[in-house]
Design an enzyme around this catalytic site. Structure first.
Site, PDB file in Angstrom:
ATOM      1  N   CYS A 111      65.831  81.898 -83.503  1.00 45.63           N
ATOM      2  CA  CYS A 111      64.562  82.117 -84.188  1.00 45.63           C
ATOM      3  C   CYS A 111      63.804  83.207 -83.456  1.00 45.63           C
ATOM      4  O   CYS A 111      63.781  83.235 -82.222  1.00 45.63           O
ATOM      5  CB  CYS A 111      63.778  80.805 -84.190  1.00 45.63           C
ATOM      6  SG  CYS A 111      62.176  80.891 -84.986  1.00 45.63           S
ATOM      7  N   HIS A 154      65.705  77.294 -93.098  1.00 40.13           N
ATOM      8  CA  HIS A 154      65.049  77.583 -91.813  1.00 40.13           C
ATOM      9  C   HIS A 154      63.662  78.182 -92.070  1.00 40.13           C
ATOM     10  O   HIS A 154      62.671  77.777 -91.454  1.00 40.13           O
ATOM     11  CB  HIS A 154      65.931  78.552 -91.012  1.00 40.13           C
ATOM     12  CG  HIS A 154      65.371  78.991 -89.707  1.00 40.13           C
ATOM     13  ND1 HIS A 154      65.937  78.645 -88.500  1.00 40.13           N
ATOM     14  CD2 HIS A 154      64.306  79.769 -89.389  1.00 40.13           C
ATOM     15  CE1 HIS A 154      65.231  79.178 -87.509  1.00 40.13           C
ATOM     16  NE2 HIS A 154      64.243  79.886 -88.032  1.00 40.13           N
ATOM     17  N   GLU A 155      63.584  79.141 -93.001  1.00 38.33           N
ATOM     18  CA  GLU A 155      62.302  79.800 -93.288  1.00 38.33           C
ATOM     19  C   GLU A 155      61.318  78.848 -93.976  1.00 38.33           C
ATOM     20  O   GLU A 155      60.128  78.848 -93.658  1.00 38.33           O
ATOM     21  CB  GLU A 155      62.516  81.068 -94.119  1.00 38.33           C
ATOM     22  CG  GLU A 155      63.351  82.133 -93.429  1.00 38.33           C
ATOM     23  CD  GLU A 155      62.910  82.451 -92.014  1.00 38.33           C
ATOM     24  OE1 GLU A 155      61.697  82.500 -91.740  1.00 38.33           O
ATOM     25  OE2 GLU A 155      63.786  82.640 -91.150  1.00 38.33           O
ATOM     26  N   HIS A 158      59.583  76.723 -91.547  1.00 43.30           N
ATOM     27  CA  HIS A 158      58.427  77.375 -90.909  1.00 43.30           C
ATOM     28  C   HIS A 158      57.148  77.173 -91.729  1.00 43.30           C
ATOM     29  O   HIS A 158      56.065  77.035 -91.164  1.00 43.30           O
ATOM     30  CB  HIS A 158      58.662  78.879 -90.722  1.00 43.30           C
ATOM     31  CG  HIS A 158      59.438  79.223 -89.498  1.00 43.30           C
ATOM     32  ND1 HIS A 158      59.057  78.853 -88.226  1.00 43.30           N
ATOM     33  CD2 HIS A 158      60.580  79.929 -89.349  1.00 43.30           C
ATOM     34  CE1 HIS A 158      59.922  79.314 -87.344  1.00 43.30           C
ATOM     35  NE2 HIS A 158      60.870  79.956 -88.000  1.00 43.30           N
TER      36      HIS A 158
END
Length: 184
Positions: A111, A154-155, A158
């Protein structure tokens, strides 16, 4: 890289706000800047010149903007087909369905907001269907699998205040249930 906040910053643990539609000029410009960062980070000459770490995804919270915006640029591994596998700016992305099968990357995940190696498997869905608004204001629905599905998850994490290492089993970082697809 100086604009990317690092783990421990409170914005990375907040749930980001939905973006208003139609998109504002400010939100469009932010999405374009995020995509430019990814393009530059994947260009070896530009990356070295600008001192960038390579990235395939960037979420607005990583640049201390708590909005549901992410840029994704998954390059092609095939030199014969240089077009990216998936390239778009996603406003208000949502996972609307996912596979029962799980998957993880053999090498683990990294990351841009984490400056250390975090060993362990990050288990996610092998396939997802997402909806989002693109930079032109169009509603999109896309099915993703394998690596690109992992990048988008993953995004989206966030945007929900979740870091990739939250998914790693503390007791046994490399333990996997039967049937988990390991992507090389």
């Amino acid at each position: 890289m100086k604009d990317i906040i690092r783990e421990g910053h409170p914005t990375l643990r907040k749930v980001a706000e939905e973006v208003s539609l139609p998109l504002s000029a400010e939100d469009i410009a932010l999405g374009q800047e995020m995509m430019t960062f990814l393009e530059n980070s994947q260009d070896p000459v530009k990356a070295e010149e600008l001192e960038l770490r390579g990235g395939v995804g960037l979420a607005a919270p990583q640049i201390d903007v708590s909005k549901r915006i992410t840029a994704v640029l998954v390059p092609s591994a095939d030199p014969e087909k240089p077009e990216p596998i998936f390239k778009d700016v996603l406003y208000n992305p949502k996972i609307i369905s996912h596979s029962v099968q799980d998957a993880c990357l053999a090498e683990g995940e990294g990351c841009l907001s984490v400056d250390r190696e975090v060993p362990g498997y990050v288990v996610r869905h092998a396939r997802v269907t997402i909806t989002y608004t693109d930079i032109d204001g169009n509603q999109k629905k896309k099915k993703l699998k394998g690596y690109e599905a992992i990048v988008v998850q993953h995004e989206i994490d966030h945007l929900n205040g979740v870091m990739f290492f939250d998914h790693i089993n503390d007791q046994s970082p490399f333990a996997l249930k039967e049937g988990v697809l390991v992507i090389e």
